[in-house]
Motif scaffolding. Structure first.
Motif, PDB file in Angstrom:
ATOM      1  N   UNK A  78       0.828  -1.205   0.000  1.00  0.00           N
ATOM      2  CA  UNK A  78       0.000   0.000   0.000  1.00  0.00           C
ATOM      3  C   UNK A  78       0.861   1.254   0.000  1.00  0.00           C
ATOM      4  N   UNK A  79       0.197   2.395  -0.205  1.00  0.00           N
ATOM      5  CA  UNK A  79       0.863   3.668  -0.055  1.00  0.00           C
ATOM      6  C   UNK A  79       0.567   4.269   1.305  1.00  0.00           C
ATOM      7  N   UNK A  80       0.788   5.560   1.413  1.00  0.00           N
ATOM      8  CA  UNK A  80       0.585   6.266   2.674  1.00  0.00           C
ATOM      9  C   UNK A  80       1.802   7.092   3.025  1.00  0.00           C
ATOM     10  N   UNK A  81       1.614   8.082   3.878  1.00  0.00           N
ATOM     11  CA  UNK A  81       2.731   8.951   4.243  1.00  0.00           C
ATOM     12  C   UNK A  81       3.874   8.180   4.886  1.00  0.00           C
ATOM     13  N   UNK A  82       3.545   7.088   5.542  1.00  0.00           N
ATOM     14  CA  UNK A  82       4.578   6.299   6.205  1.00  0.00           C
ATOM     15  C   UNK A  82       5.559   5.633   5.271  1.00  0.00           C
ATOM     16  N   UNK A  83       5.221   5.576   3.983  1.00  0.00           N
ATOM     17  CA  UNK A  83       6.125   4.894   3.043  1.00  0.00           C
ATOM     18  C   UNK A  83       7.466   5.596   2.969  1.00  0.00           C
ATOM     19  N   UNK A  84       7.492   6.907   3.187  1.00  0.00           N
ATOM     20  CA  UNK A  84       8.744   7.637   3.040  1.00  0.00           C
ATOM     21  C   UNK A  84       9.694   7.409   4.210  1.00  0.00           C
ATOM     22  N   UNK A  85       9.181   6.819   5.298  1.00  0.00           N
ATOM     23  CA  UNK A  85      10.046   6.382   6.395  1.00  0.00           C
ATOM     24  C   UNK A  85      10.441   4.920   6.236  1.00  0.00           C
TER      25      UNK A  85
END
Length: 330
Positions: A78-85
């Protein structure tokens, strides 16, 4: 019974709908087939314990990437803002590469494809993602071949999609591949969604992302074009207005905005037409006139080419209620 095993990755800050949408679509296959077909779904966490989504809801994964897992047919990231961490975690990259070697499909929803990119799975692959993440994707993974305006893209065993609800489009495509068109259509009907959405992301994203910065040499010219869309502008006439040569204007405009003056004008006309279709009952010929198209047929052709949907269908889908401006031209 035909059973397909799906591993759904979850990480802190994942987009809940990216998992919930496909999970519900896949679950309907068993119901609608009366148990003859089934997706066996397993949640796989990047950390131990509960995992909190970006909306605050939490899930308890069945396994983690550090535990032995049964072989999967399909992986969904999935995606989500947490992907960048999470996307450049070496453990996650190793796990995804291992899954890619043995799985039939590895897929990513929205910006979840950053994890695939970090694992080296996007090199020379045709991909898509949410329109807002395209610039970052292009700079982070320059070997990826990006389709700007697709809802989802398949290149070999790799599936990628646009944002959020596009995960449902992806799951329906997979259901059609796995269990046939009729099953995919039945699931789409049950969920009350399109089996295949007409058009691309530009239906939902603003076309005018190239406004010049305040104080730049082209900002006043942009505003002039926006205020006079109905006029038959040319590069020469625009250049004369700002006392430049056509060549110099094109060079400066491209430097400030990343596109040519005529491309900006074409984008502005389509964007204005969208607003008229969404907010008024003006007939197509009047919208065409106000937006600078030569005639209604030319307007229809250009709109369809740019947005992969015709103006009438666009109005039916996106018109606001109540209508704020009525036609005074019959």
């Amino acid at each position: 019974m035909k059973r397909i095993k799906v591993g759904m990755l979850v990480f802190p800050g994942f987009q809940l709908l990216d998992i919930a949408g496909p999970k519900d679509a896949f679950a309907e296959v068993k119901v609608l087939s009366r148990g003859e077909c089934e997706y066996e779904m397993m949640m796989v966490g990047t950390t131990r314990g509960t995992v909190q989504s970006s909306s605050g809801l939490t899930t308890v994964p069945d396994r983690t990437i550090f535990d032995p897992c049964s072989e999967f047919d399909t992986i969904i990231v999935p995606g989500g803002l947490g992907i960048f961490d999470a996307f450049d975690d070496p453990a996650l990259s190793d796990w995804l590469r291992a899954q890619h070697r043995q799985c039939r499909h590895v897929s990513a929803i929205c910006n979840g494809l950053f994890a695939l990119g970090s694992a080296g799975l996007l090199d020379n692959k045709l991909v898509t993602t949410h329109w807002m993440d395209v610039p970052r994707l292009a700079s982070t993974f320059p070997k990826a071949r990006i389709e700007l305006d697709h809802i989802f893209v398949r290149d070999g065993s790799i599936y990628t999609t646009a944002g959020v609800t596009a995960g449902i489009d992806l799951s329906l495509a997979m259901i059609e591949d796995d269990f046939g068109r009729q099953m995919a259509l039945d699931v789409a009907k049950y969920l009350i969604v399109y089996l295949r959405r007409a058009g691309g992301q530009s239906q939902f994203s603003p076309l005018l992302e190239t406004q010049a910065s305040p104080g730049s040499q082209t900002v006043e010219l942009q505003q002039f074009m926006l205020d006079n869309l109905h006029v038959g502008h040319t590069v020469t006439s625009l250049a004369e207005r700002v006392h430049m040569s056509a060549r110099n204007l094109s060079r400066i405009f491209a430097k400030d905005c990343g596109i040519t003056p005529m491309t900006f004008l074409a984008n502005a006309r389509i964007d204005a037409a969208r607003r008229y279709l969404e907010a008024t009952e003006l007939p197509l010929r009047e919208i065409a006139r106000r937006c600078g198209f030569d005639d209604t047929d030319g307007f229809r052709r250009t709109f369809l080419r740019r947005l992969q949907i015709n103006p009438v269908e666009y109005r039916d889908r996106f018109r606001s209620k109540p209508v704020r401006e009525k036609a005074d031209v019959k």
